[in-house]
Scaffold this active site. Structure first.
Site, PDB file in Angstrom:
ATOM      1  N   HIS A   1       0.834  -1.204   0.000  1.00  0.00           N
ATOM      2  CA  HIS A   1       0.000   0.000   0.000  1.00  0.00           C
ATOM      3  C   HIS A   1       0.867   1.251   0.000  1.00  0.00           C
ATOM      4  O   HIS A   1       1.614   1.506   0.939  1.00  0.00           O
ATOM      5  CB  HIS A   1      -0.885  -0.002   1.251  1.00  0.00           C
ATOM      6  CG  HIS A   1      -2.063   0.917   1.173  1.00  0.00           C
ATOM      7  ND1 HIS A   1      -3.271   0.533   0.652  1.00  0.00           N
ATOM      8  CD2 HIS A   1      -2.222   2.208   1.537  1.00  0.00           C
ATOM      9  CE1 HIS A   1      -4.137   1.534   0.723  1.00  0.00           C
ATOM     10  NE2 HIS A   1      -3.515   2.577   1.248  1.00  0.00           N
TER      11      HIS A   1
ATOM     12  N   ASP B   1       0.277   5.496  -1.059  1.00  0.00           N
ATOM     13  CA  ASP B   1      -0.732   6.484  -1.428  1.00  0.00           C
ATOM     14  C   ASP B   1      -0.188   7.642  -2.263  1.00  0.00           C
ATOM     15  O   ASP B   1      -0.801   8.724  -2.283  1.00  0.00           O
ATOM     16  CB  ASP B   1      -1.384   7.049  -0.163  1.00  0.00           C
ATOM     17  CG  ASP B   1      -2.515   6.189   0.341  1.00  0.00           C
ATOM     18  OD1 ASP B   1      -3.484   5.999  -0.409  1.00  0.00           O
ATOM     19  OD2 ASP B   1      -2.433   5.691   1.483  1.00  0.00           O
TER      20      ASP B   1
ATOM     21  N   GLU C   1      -9.032   1.257  -2.472  1.00  0.00           N
ATOM     22  CA  GLU C   1      -9.237   1.306  -1.028  1.00  0.00           C
ATOM     23  C   GLU C   1     -10.657   1.787  -0.723  1.00  0.00           C
ATOM     24  O   GLU C   1     -10.911   2.957  -0.507  1.00  0.00           O
ATOM     25  CB  GLU C   1      -8.210   2.226  -0.365  1.00  0.00           C
ATOM     26  CG  GLU C   1      -8.214   2.120   1.143  1.00  0.00           C
ATOM     27  CD  GLU C   1      -7.073   2.868   1.798  1.00  0.00           C
ATOM     28  OE1 GLU C   1      -6.784   2.585   2.961  1.00  0.00           O
ATOM     29  OE2 GLU C   1      -6.465   3.734   1.133  1.00  0.00           O
TER      30      GLU C   1
ATOM     31  N   HIS D   1     -13.571   1.424   3.530  1.00  0.00           N
ATOM     32  CA  HIS D   1     -12.582   2.291   4.167  1.00  0.00           C
ATOM     33  C   HIS D   1     -13.192   2.674   5.515  1.00  0.00           C
ATOM     34  O   HIS D   1     -13.513   1.784   6.303  1.00  0.00           O
ATOM     35  CB  HIS D   1     -12.232   3.499   3.287  1.00  0.00           C
ATOM     36  CG  HIS D   1     -11.044   4.257   3.802  1.00  0.00           C
ATOM     37  ND1 HIS D   1     -11.118   5.565   4.210  1.00  0.00           N
ATOM     38  CD2 HIS D   1      -9.762   3.874   4.013  1.00  0.00           C
ATOM     39  CE1 HIS D   1      -9.932   5.959   4.649  1.00  0.00           C
ATOM     40  NE2 HIS D   1      -9.098   4.953   4.533  1.00  0.00           N
TER      41      HIS D   1
ATOM     42  N   HIS E   1      -9.242  -2.207   7.284  1.00  0.00           N
ATOM     43  CA  HIS E   1     -10.321  -1.229   7.501  1.00  0.00           C
ATOM     44  C   HIS E   1     -11.691  -1.834   7.774  1.00  0.00           C
ATOM     45  O   HIS E   1     -12.613  -1.088   8.099  1.00  0.00           O
ATOM     46  CB  HIS E   1     -10.450  -0.242   6.327  1.00  0.00           C
ATOM     47  CG  HIS E   1      -9.378   0.788   6.267  1.00  0.00           C
ATOM     48  ND1 HIS E   1      -9.301   1.834   7.152  1.00  0.00           N
ATOM     49  CD2 HIS E   1      -8.318   0.935   5.420  1.00  0.00           C
ATOM     50  CE1 HIS E   1      -8.252   2.583   6.859  1.00  0.00           C
ATOM     51  NE2 HIS E   1      -7.630   2.059   5.824  1.00  0.00           N
TER      52      HIS E   1
ATOM     53  N   HIS F   1      -2.612  -3.305   4.627  1.00  0.00           N
ATOM     54  CA  HIS F   1      -1.857  -2.428   5.535  1.00  0.00           C
ATOM     55  C   HIS F   1      -2.508  -2.446   6.913  1.00  0.00           C
ATOM     56  O   HIS F   1      -3.253  -1.553   7.280  1.00  0.00           O
ATOM     57  CB  HIS F   1      -1.724  -1.002   4.983  1.00  0.00           C
ATOM     58  CG  HIS F   1      -2.998  -0.309   4.655  1.00  0.00           C
ATOM     59  ND1 HIS F   1      -3.965  -0.839   3.838  1.00  0.00           N
ATOM     60  CD2 HIS F   1      -3.489   0.907   5.038  1.00  0.00           C
ATOM     61  CE1 HIS F   1      -4.974  -0.005   3.717  1.00  0.00           C
ATOM     62  NE2 HIS F   1      -4.720   1.068   4.458  1.00  0.00           N
TER      63      HIS F   1
ATOM     64  N   ASP G   1       2.163   1.902   3.782  1.00  0.00           N
ATOM     65  CA  ASP G   1       1.193   3.007   3.773  1.00  0.00           C
ATOM     66  C   ASP G   1       1.880   4.362   3.643  1.00  0.00           C
ATOM     67  O   ASP G   1       1.391   5.360   4.185  1.00  0.00           O
ATOM     68  CB  ASP G   1       0.295   2.984   5.011  1.00  0.00           C
ATOM     69  CG  ASP G   1      -1.023   3.745   4.801  1.00  0.00           C
ATOM     70  OD1 ASP G   1      -1.260   4.221   3.672  1.00  0.00           O
ATOM     71  OD2 ASP G   1      -1.791   3.881   5.759  1.00  0.00           O
TER      72      ASP G   1
END
Length: 391
Positions: free
Chosen positions: A34, A36, A137, A164, A205, A226, A332
């Site tokens: 993961h 971003d 995500e 999420h 999540h 993650h 992450d």
């Protein structure tokens, strides 16, 4: 032996472990679950959504660039094409824009190679390139449409985090009180369709009930792209031992995140309420408004410091409970600001591997951790998809 001699010897051992880690990472495929960067580019204040404005060969205002990826030994990256569930509308358009940003990043640099299969990942690694896969995500982006899910797969998405930080019409998040107790019947249909097309189910999540239902329904290994161990840091985002114990039967993989608030209870006491507050205030807001709110909330928060050793503790706990074949890495980066000292950007992986080497980890086990576990999971998803589509 004098204190100075002891210090020198300890430093030499540390250097030896770090050298070993760097050499190992040149041989294995380190797959991070993961990153971003696409969202960081989208929300950059000076050049929003402008991929061309940033040269990843040079200095950028992110935690990710090509030199640091190389220094970190990253061989394959799942680029997160995250969109916030709090915005309430415009999910499909925002999702497509995020996929476009990620694809632009990959296509702009010869060092990256777009990948959709395990064979693609291994081919890229053999050519000295960084295999680049996409991970969505949040299932809010499919807008309750299996057709949209299939279309995202065709655009390169290879995992979808079922939720999420908001509940869906068909699945419960870890960040909200449960509405369904896990997956609804349509939620099960989503998971089964992911099986059919070969897309990995990501359970970061989601709430425990959604984890439980997905493990019951999904015929391939699940991943947590993650997440870390709830037994060591008691936040809903992390994986309880009851689920870890089921991973050997499923074949799933928990890709340990480095986010300080999911690693260290002292940081969690500060960071988790701030995340919840930002999410609450962002409900129904635009992407731009939500980003401003998040910045305002976190500007008032002072995070305690934590260490690489805490991350290693989570990795070792998951190995102890689930087995070494069920743990991986999902940093992450560019999705947070609070990191353990030494793990502040994508160049940091050798320092974590050095810590594990000093704890006695073998090269074989480190190879599984680095990427072979998640590649096995993806290969199984590909195989199950082929079998289902023969019928």
């Amino acid at each position: 032996m004098t204190f100075a001699t002891l210090s020198t010897a300890a430093h030499a051992d540390e250097d030896k472990a770090l050298t070993h880690a760097r050499q190992l990472l040149k041989k294995v495929i380190l797959v991070d679950g993961h990153n971003d960067l696409p969202w960081a580019i989208r929300t950059n204040k000076e050049h929003p959504s402008d991929v061309a404005a940033f040269d990843l060969n040079g200095k950028v205002p992110f935690q990710t660039d090509l030199k640091r990826l190389e220094k970190g030994g990253v061989g394959a990256q799942f680029w997160s094409v995250y969109i916030p569930g709090e915005i309430g509308t415009g999910f499909a358009r925002t999702q497509l824009e995020q996929i476009d940003i990620a694809r632009q990043i990959i296509e702009r640099y010869p060092k990256f190679q777009f990948a959709g299969t395990v064979a693609d990942v291994r081919a890229a690694h053999n050519q000295g390139r960084i295999a680049s896969l996409l991970g969505m995500e949040g299932g809010h982006a499919i807008e309750n449409s299996l057709g949209a899910l299939r279309a995202y797969y065709d655009l390169g998405v290879r995992y979808m985090t079922l939720t999420h930080n908001v509940n869906l019409d068909w699945a419960d998040s870890a960040a909200k009180p449960p509405q369904h107790g896990g997956l609804t019947k349509f939620g099960e249909d989503v998971v089964l369709e992911m099986n059919k097309i070969g897309m990995l189910v990501d359970l970061s999540h989601v709430c425990d009930g959604t984890m439980d239902d997905a493990l019951r329904v999904y015929k391939s290994p699940v991943i947590f792209s993650h997440s870390s161990a709830r037994a060591l840091c008691d936040v809903p985002r992390n994986v309880p031992d009851s689920i870890l114990k089921r991973l050997p039967e499923n074949g799933g993989v928990v890709m340990v995140t480095f986010v300080a608030g999911f690693i260290d209870p002292a940081v969690a006491k500060v960071q988790i309420p701030a995340i919840a507050e930002a999410g609450r205030l962002s409900q129904g807001k635009s992407v731009e408004e939500a980003e401003k709110i998040s910045e305002q909330v976190f500007s008032k928060v002072k995070m305690p410091k934590t260490t690489i050793a805490m991350v290693a503790n989570h990795i070792e706990h998951i190995r102890k409970v689930a087995g070494v074949k069920h743990v991986g890495l999902g940093g992450d980066y560019d999705g947070n600001e609070a990191w353990p000292a030494g793990l502040e950007d994508v160049s940091s992986y050798p320092l974590l591997f050095a810590e594990l080497i000093r704890r006695g980890w073998s090269d074989e086990d480190l190879t599984l951790l680095a990427g072979e576990n998640v590649l096995r999971a993806l290969a199984k998803a590909e195989d199950v998809s082929r079998q289902l589509n023969k019928k």
